[in-house]
Design a protein around this motif. Structure first.
Motif, PDB file in Angstrom:
ATOM      1  N   LYS A 237       1.054  -1.044  -0.208  1.00  0.00           N
ATOM      2  CA  LYS A 237      -0.212   0.069  -0.108  1.00  0.00           C
ATOM      3  C   LYS A 237       0.842   1.077   0.070  1.00  0.00           C
TER       4      LYS A 237
ATOM      5  N   LEU B 137       2.204   2.336  -3.622  1.00  0.00           N
ATOM      6  CA  LEU B 137       0.553   2.265  -3.888  1.00  0.00           C
ATOM      7  C   LEU B 137       0.829   3.584  -4.368  1.00  0.00           C
ATOM      8  N   ARG B 138       1.070   4.237  -2.898  1.00  0.00           N
ATOM      9  CA  ARG B 138       0.508   5.609  -2.650  1.00  0.00           C
ATOM     10  C   ARG B 138       1.708   6.199  -3.375  1.00  0.00           C
TER      11      ARG B 138
ATOM     12  N   VAL C 218       0.606   6.857  -6.915  1.00  0.00           N
ATOM     13  CA  VAL C 218      -0.511   7.443  -7.443  1.00  0.00           C
ATOM     14  C   VAL C 218      -0.800   8.695  -8.351  1.00  0.00           C
TER      15      VAL C 218
ATOM     16  N   PHE D  46      -4.756   3.908 -12.452  1.00  0.00           N
ATOM     17  CA  PHE D  46      -5.840   3.734 -11.135  1.00  0.00           C
ATOM     18  C   PHE D  46      -7.142   4.325 -11.216  1.00  0.00           C
TER      19      PHE D  46
ATOM     20  N   THR E 172      -6.094   3.891  -2.074  1.00  0.00           N
ATOM     21  CA  THR E 172      -5.147   2.368  -2.498  1.00  0.00           C
ATOM     22  C   THR E 172      -5.747   1.693  -1.340  1.00  0.00           C
TER      23      THR E 172
END
Length: 563
Positions: A165, A168-169, A172, A181, A201
């Motif tokens: 996570k 992914l942040r 973004v 996304f 996320t």
């Protein structure tokens, strides 16, 4: 294995009120005026009627009683197929004005729909490219989702999920990966991207918990993959990817390492297999970008970077061959075997194999000792023998050939940026069941030098013009038995702090083509995978017959040409 529980969220507690507000914020305004509705329905109806008329004419040509015609008119035509091709070519030529008008009408219709959609949906981020649209033509039985299964080492599943996570942040706001996304939506038959102002996320990363099981076996993973196939992607299937991690450890060797299964589910509209592997390497993996990717066996379309007069002449020749290839595609008969024909159910069986032999090294050595052979030739020969072993166990006799869909990628400009795109074409290869390597090489050479991949490339471009009501029957896959894809792979990766031990991927089904075989070289290890619909096979063990037959044939070829 015990029942697989519902996939649960393994993030911080979800704020329901915030979620509802965001859903309302991201929801497109779906009111259409009566005038818009009338115009759209009439335009769609015109397109469908035009397509049906052309299809009816072609169907009439294919079912016409040529023998009666030849007796009455006394035309001396040796080959019925030649007559069919000639008449279809005449129909296509006569239809050119109608087709041109149809294309102009479709373009104007899409332009009008674009204006309406942009006015209604403030999150509109652009229409899908033609090849992205192709993979959006799906139903519940044939979801266009690439499934990638890996084994990863980590302290715990919770620690791994938190690291993912965080990764992914960090990406973004990256312009190269923001497509990941997006939300995929559809209005008036056209697919478009929606860019939401807030990305949660935690909705993309979840845990799989299996009740009453301490450690997961390979058969447990097979059942998990089957169950996961039914699950929608996030945000009611508008999301484009999902990462799942098992809560239970895997039954592994005596090393005592904590190993978990990690499943990447990515919609094919995001990009093709090579683009997704690049994303996995450069966006999620730890380490330097230039150390990660080692492409070893891509099947690419032959495009010369230096344009000479001979290259232009060759291109003109191929363009002239396109009408013939298009007619051949129309006239191609669907495969007839126990692995092709019935409507797909949507329930998928998975099987993969990792031989104790170094299959990648063996295939390379075979290639080096067989003049003019390449990686795909040898894998196709192995696949041919795998099917021979499979059909020997069946009551029905084996077909002489199996139509195999081959994804063929166009060469991309080499750089360190991640580009999520579908840069491919397809072609159908007639694989002789139990055929010899020489014949398979000959057929592959003929296919690579034909205009068929280029023809299909331009046909797929139609996806960017027409609405789905026209595209769905046009691109329904009903001729080929299977898809075969082999992908280049990276060196061993460390993802989010955990060592990725193994990797295998599975291609989606389309139409009533319900079997896919894949080969991926990861960390110098060649792994074979298979996915099939339950309408074709009754258990994963049936797929083992094909995969084990492939391994056996690679060993035989190695003994013949190397040892």
């Amino acid at each position: 294995m015990e029942d697989l529980s519902v996939i649960i969220n393994c993030s911080v507690p979800h704020n329901k009120e915030l979620s509802e507000d965001l859903d309302l914020l991201d929801m497109p305004y779906n009111t259409t005026s009566p005038i818009e509705s009338v115009f759209i329905s009439k335009a769609a109806g015109f397109g469908i009627i035009s397509g049906i008329m052309i299809a009816f004419l072609i169907n009439f040509v294919m079912s016409f009683e040529y023998e009666a015609l030849k007796r009455k008119v006394k035309i001396k035509i040796e080959n019925e197929l030649l007559m069919q091709k000639s008449l279809i070519l005449i129909i296509l030529l006569v239809s050119l004005p109608l087709v041109a008008a149809f294309l102009i009408g479709a373009y104007l219709y899409k332009t009008l729909c674009s204006i309406i959609i942009k006015r209604k949906d403030k999150h509109f981020a652009g229409f899908l490219d033609s090849f992205d649209v192709f993979w959006s033509l799906e139903d519940d039985a044939t979801k266009s989702i690439i499934n990638v299964l890996g084994v990863i080492e980590s302290k715990s599943s919770q620690v791994l999920i938190e690291h993912i996570k965080e990764k992914l942040r960090n990406i973004v706001q990256n312009n190269d990966t923001e497509k990941l996304f997006y939300r995929r939506s559809e209005e008036y038959g056209f697919y478009y991207w929606r860019k939401c102002c807030y990305v949660d996320t935690s909705q993309y990363v979840r845990v799989i918990d299996v009740s009453n099981v301490v450690n997961l076996s390979e058969s447990d993973l097979e059942e998990i993959m089957t169950e996961v196939s039914y699950q929608p992607l996030p945000f009611n299937d508008e999301g484009l990817f999902q990462i799942l991690v098992t809560n239970q450890k895997l039954q592994n060797n005596d090393k005592g390492n904590n190993e978990y299964a990690i499943i990447f589910r990515i919609h094919h509209a995001v990009g093709d297999g090579v683009a997704l592997i690049e994303f996995l390497c450069q966006a999620l993996a730890d380490g330097k970008d230039d150390e990660l990717i080692t492409f070893c066996m891509p099947e690419t379309y032959n495009v010369s970077s230096k344009k000479t007069s001979a290259d232009f002449l060759k291109m003109i020749t191929k363009l002239c061959e396109i009408p013939g290839c298009l007619i051949d595609g129309i006239l191609r008969e669907p495969d007839k075997s126990t692995l092709h024909g019935p409507p797909l159910t949507g329930k998928k069986y998975y099987k993969w194999i990792e031989s104790n032999d170094n299959l990648f090294r063996m295939v390379k050595e075979i290639k080096d000792n067989v003049e003019g052979a390449n990686f795909s030739d040898i894998l196709a020969k192995a696949l041919s023998s795998g099917f021979q072993d499979y059909f020997e166990k069946e009551i029905d006799s084996a077909p002489s050939n199996i139509a195999v869909i081959l994804p063929i990628r166009f060469p991309a400009i080499k750089n360190k940026r991640v580009k999520l795109e579908n840069n491919f074409t397809v072609s159908i290869f007639d694989l002789p069941v139990g055929g010899d390597l020489k014949e398979i090489r000959k057929r592959f050479h003929r296919l690579r030098n034909s205009a068929d991949p280029l023809t299909n490339y331009y046909v797929l471009k139609l996806c960017s013009i027409f609405p789905k009501e026209i595209l769905t029957p046009l691109f329904n896959s009903n001729q080929a038995t299977m898809v075969f894809s082999n992908l280049p792979g990276p060196v061993p990766l460390c993802i989010c702090g955990g060592d990725l031990k193994s990797l295998v991927f599975f291609v989606p089904n389309k139409g009533n083509t319900g079997l896919g075989i894949t080969a991926l070289c990861y960390g110098g290890v060649l792994r074979l995978g298979a996915m099939a619909d339950s309408a074709l096979v009754s258990s994963p063990e049936e797929l083992s017959l094909i995969l084990n037959g492939m391994v056996k044939e690679i060993r035989r070829l190695h003994d013949k040409y190397v040892n």
